[in-house]
Design a protein around this motif. Structure first.
Motif, PDB file in Angstrom:
ATOM      1  N   GLN A  73       0.850  -1.188   0.000  1.00  0.00           N
ATOM      2  CA  GLN A  73       0.000   0.000   0.000  1.00  0.00           C
ATOM      3  C   GLN A  73       0.880   1.230   0.000  1.00  0.00           C
ATOM      4  N   PHE A  74       0.344   2.316  -0.527  1.00  0.00           N
ATOM      5  CA  PHE A  74       1.130   3.542  -0.541  1.00  0.00           C
ATOM      6  C   PHE A  74       1.379   3.991   0.889  1.00  0.00           C
ATOM      7  N   ASN A  75       2.600   4.396   1.137  1.00  0.00           N
ATOM      8  CA  ASN A  75       2.907   5.013   2.426  1.00  0.00           C
ATOM      9  C   ASN A  75       3.886   6.147   2.177  1.00  0.00           C
ATOM     10  N   SER A  76       4.102   6.916   3.195  1.00  0.00           N
ATOM     11  CA  SER A  76       4.949   8.099   3.032  1.00  0.00           C
ATOM     12  C   SER A  76       6.409   7.815   3.350  1.00  0.00           C
ATOM     13  N   THR A  77       6.775   6.540   3.382  1.00  0.00           N
ATOM     14  CA  THR A  77       8.160   6.175   3.634  1.00  0.00           C
ATOM     15  C   THR A  77       9.018   6.567   2.436  1.00  0.00           C
ATOM     16  N   TYR A  78      10.034   7.337   2.701  1.00  0.00           N
ATOM     17  CA  TYR A  78      10.930   7.751   1.626  1.00  0.00           C
ATOM     18  C   TYR A  78      12.121   6.817   1.526  1.00  0.00           C
ATOM     19  N   TRP A  79      12.513   6.558   0.313  1.00  0.00           N
ATOM     20  CA  TRP A  79      13.690   5.754   0.005  1.00  0.00           C
ATOM     21  C   TRP A  79      14.722   6.655  -0.638  1.00  0.00           C
ATOM     22  N   ARG A  80      15.934   6.185  -0.699  1.00  0.00           N
ATOM     23  CA  ARG A  80      16.993   6.912  -1.400  1.00  0.00           C
ATOM     24  C   ARG A  80      17.993   5.913  -1.942  1.00  0.00           C
ATOM     25  N   ASN A  81      18.778   6.361  -2.879  1.00  0.00           N
ATOM     26  CA  ASN A  81      19.834   5.511  -3.426  1.00  0.00           C
ATOM     27  C   ASN A  81      20.917   5.319  -2.377  1.00  0.00           C
ATOM     28  N   ALA A  82      21.364   4.080  -2.244  1.00  0.00           N
ATOM     29  CA  ALA A  82      22.516   3.807  -1.397  1.00  0.00           C
ATOM     30  C   ALA A  82      23.762   4.299  -2.127  1.00  0.00           C
ATOM     31  N   LYS A  83      24.767   4.610  -1.380  1.00  0.00           N
ATOM     32  CA  LYS A  83      26.004   5.107  -2.005  1.00  0.00           C
ATOM     33  C   LYS A  83      27.152   4.139  -1.763  1.00  0.00           C
ATOM     34  N   GLY A  84      28.141   4.218  -2.626  1.00  0.00           N
ATOM     35  CA  GLY A  84      29.335   3.404  -2.468  1.00  0.00           C
ATOM     36  C   GLY A  84      29.136   1.947  -2.837  1.00  0.00           C
ATOM     37  N   THR A  85      28.153   1.658  -3.696  1.00  0.00           N
ATOM     38  CA  THR A  85      27.846   0.261  -4.017  1.00  0.00           C
ATOM     39  C   THR A  85      28.254  -0.150  -5.431  1.00  0.00           C
ATOM     40  N   TRP A  86      28.782   0.764  -6.202  1.00  0.00           N
ATOM     41  CA  TRP A  86      29.036   0.461  -7.610  1.00  0.00           C
ATOM     42  C   TRP A  86      30.053  -0.660  -7.810  1.00  0.00           C
ATOM     43  N   ARG A  87      30.891  -0.928  -6.813  1.00  0.00           N
ATOM     44  CA  ARG A  87      31.860  -2.028  -6.926  1.00  0.00           C
ATOM     45  C   ARG A  87      31.385  -3.312  -6.254  1.00  0.00           C
ATOM     46  N   ASP A  88      30.280  -3.244  -5.539  1.00  0.00           N
ATOM     47  CA  ASP A  88      29.789  -4.422  -4.815  1.00  0.00           C
ATOM     48  C   ASP A  88      29.394  -5.526  -5.788  1.00  0.00           C
ATOM     49  N   THR A  89      29.675  -6.751  -5.403  1.00  0.00           N
ATOM     50  CA  THR A  89      29.357  -7.903  -6.237  1.00  0.00           C
ATOM     51  C   THR A  89      28.533  -8.905  -5.438  1.00  0.00           C
ATOM     52  N   ASN A  90      27.983  -9.872  -6.149  1.00  0.00           N
ATOM     53  CA  ASN A  90      27.272 -10.973  -5.500  1.00  0.00           C
ATOM     54  C   ASN A  90      27.598 -12.243  -6.269  1.00  0.00           C
ATOM     55  N   ALA A  91      27.230 -13.387  -5.721  1.00  0.00           N
ATOM     56  CA  ALA A  91      27.607 -14.671  -6.320  1.00  0.00           C
ATOM     57  C   ALA A  91      26.781 -15.029  -7.552  1.00  0.00           C
ATOM     58  N   ILE A  92      25.718 -14.290  -7.825  1.00  0.00           N
ATOM     59  CA  ILE A  92      24.810 -14.643  -8.911  1.00  0.00           C
ATOM     60  C   ILE A  92      25.173 -13.960 -10.225  1.00  0.00           C
ATOM     61  N   GLY A  93      25.665 -12.757 -10.167  1.00  0.00           N
ATOM     62  CA  GLY A  93      25.987 -11.986 -11.375  1.00  0.00           C
ATOM     63  C   GLY A  93      25.675 -10.524 -11.140  1.00  0.00           C
ATOM     64  N   THR A  94      24.798  -9.952 -11.970  1.00  0.00           N
ATOM     65  CA  THR A  94      24.417  -8.558 -11.781  1.00  0.00           C
ATOM     66  C   THR A  94      23.422  -8.461 -10.623  1.00  0.00           C
ATOM     67  N   TRP A  95      23.195  -7.251 -10.163  1.00  0.00           N
ATOM     68  CA  TRP A  95      22.208  -7.060  -9.094  1.00  0.00           C
ATOM     69  C   TRP A  95      20.797  -7.266  -9.631  1.00  0.00           C
ATOM     70  N   LYS A  96      20.592  -7.095 -10.904  1.00  0.00           N
ATOM     71  CA  LYS A  96      19.307  -7.447 -11.526  1.00  0.00           C
ATOM     72  C   LYS A  96      19.116  -8.964 -11.439  1.00  0.00           C
ATOM     73  N   ASP A  97      20.169  -9.727 -11.744  1.00  0.00           N
ATOM     74  CA  ASP A  97      20.115 -11.190 -11.627  1.00  0.00           C
ATOM     75  C   ASP A  97      19.828 -11.607 -10.185  1.00  0.00           C
ATOM     76  N   TYR A  98      20.458 -10.926  -9.240  1.00  0.00           N
ATOM     77  CA  TYR A  98      20.253 -11.202  -7.816  1.00  0.00           C
ATOM     78  C   TYR A  98      18.784 -10.991  -7.449  1.00  0.00           C
ATOM     79  N   TRP A  99      18.222  -9.863  -7.896  1.00  0.00           N
ATOM     80  CA  TRP A  99      16.809  -9.569  -7.623  1.00  0.00           C
ATOM     81  C   TRP A  99      15.925 -10.659  -8.225  1.00  0.00           C
TER      82      TRP A  99
END
Length: 104
Positions: free
Chosen positions: A9-35
């Motif tokens: 449901q819509f709520n007023s919780t604000y999100w923001r971009n995390a910083k310092g993550t452009w070099r972060d990796t995961n075992a699956i591949g891209t972060w799209k693949d991870y999602w």
């Protein structure tokens, strides 16, 4: 283990971009693949930011934390190229139906 939750449901919780993550990796591949691996959904066509009509292309690091470097509070959300830029906007709301996958 990753935690998955969905904005139901819509709520007023604000999100923001995390910083310092452009070099972060995961075992699956891209972060799209991870999602894709952890969300059990197809990647959405549209960006998850309310009001954005651009195509979602990235699994982007987002957070609700004031500490944008806090890895314990980061999630992956489908965003477009513009919205996946910490310099493009400070805060944003995510659309109802957005599924978030924790980075941990």
């Amino acid at each position: 283990m990753s935690t998955v939750f969905q904005i139901n449901q819509f709520n007023s919780t604000y999100w923001r971009n995390a910083k310092g993550t452009w070099r972060d990796t995961n075992a699956i591949g891209t972060w799209k693949d991870y999602w894709l691996e952890h969300s059990d959904m197809k990647f959405p066509l549209m960006c998850s930011v309310i009001g954005c009509a651009n195509r979602a292309v990235y699994g982007a690091h987002v957070t609700q934390s004031e500490d944008v470097f806090d890895k314990d509070a980061m999630y992956i959300a489908p965003l477009c190229r513009y919205c996946n830029n910490p310099m493009s906007m400070l805060y944003f709301n995510l659309a109802v139906g957005t599924r978030l996958v924790s980075v941990k």
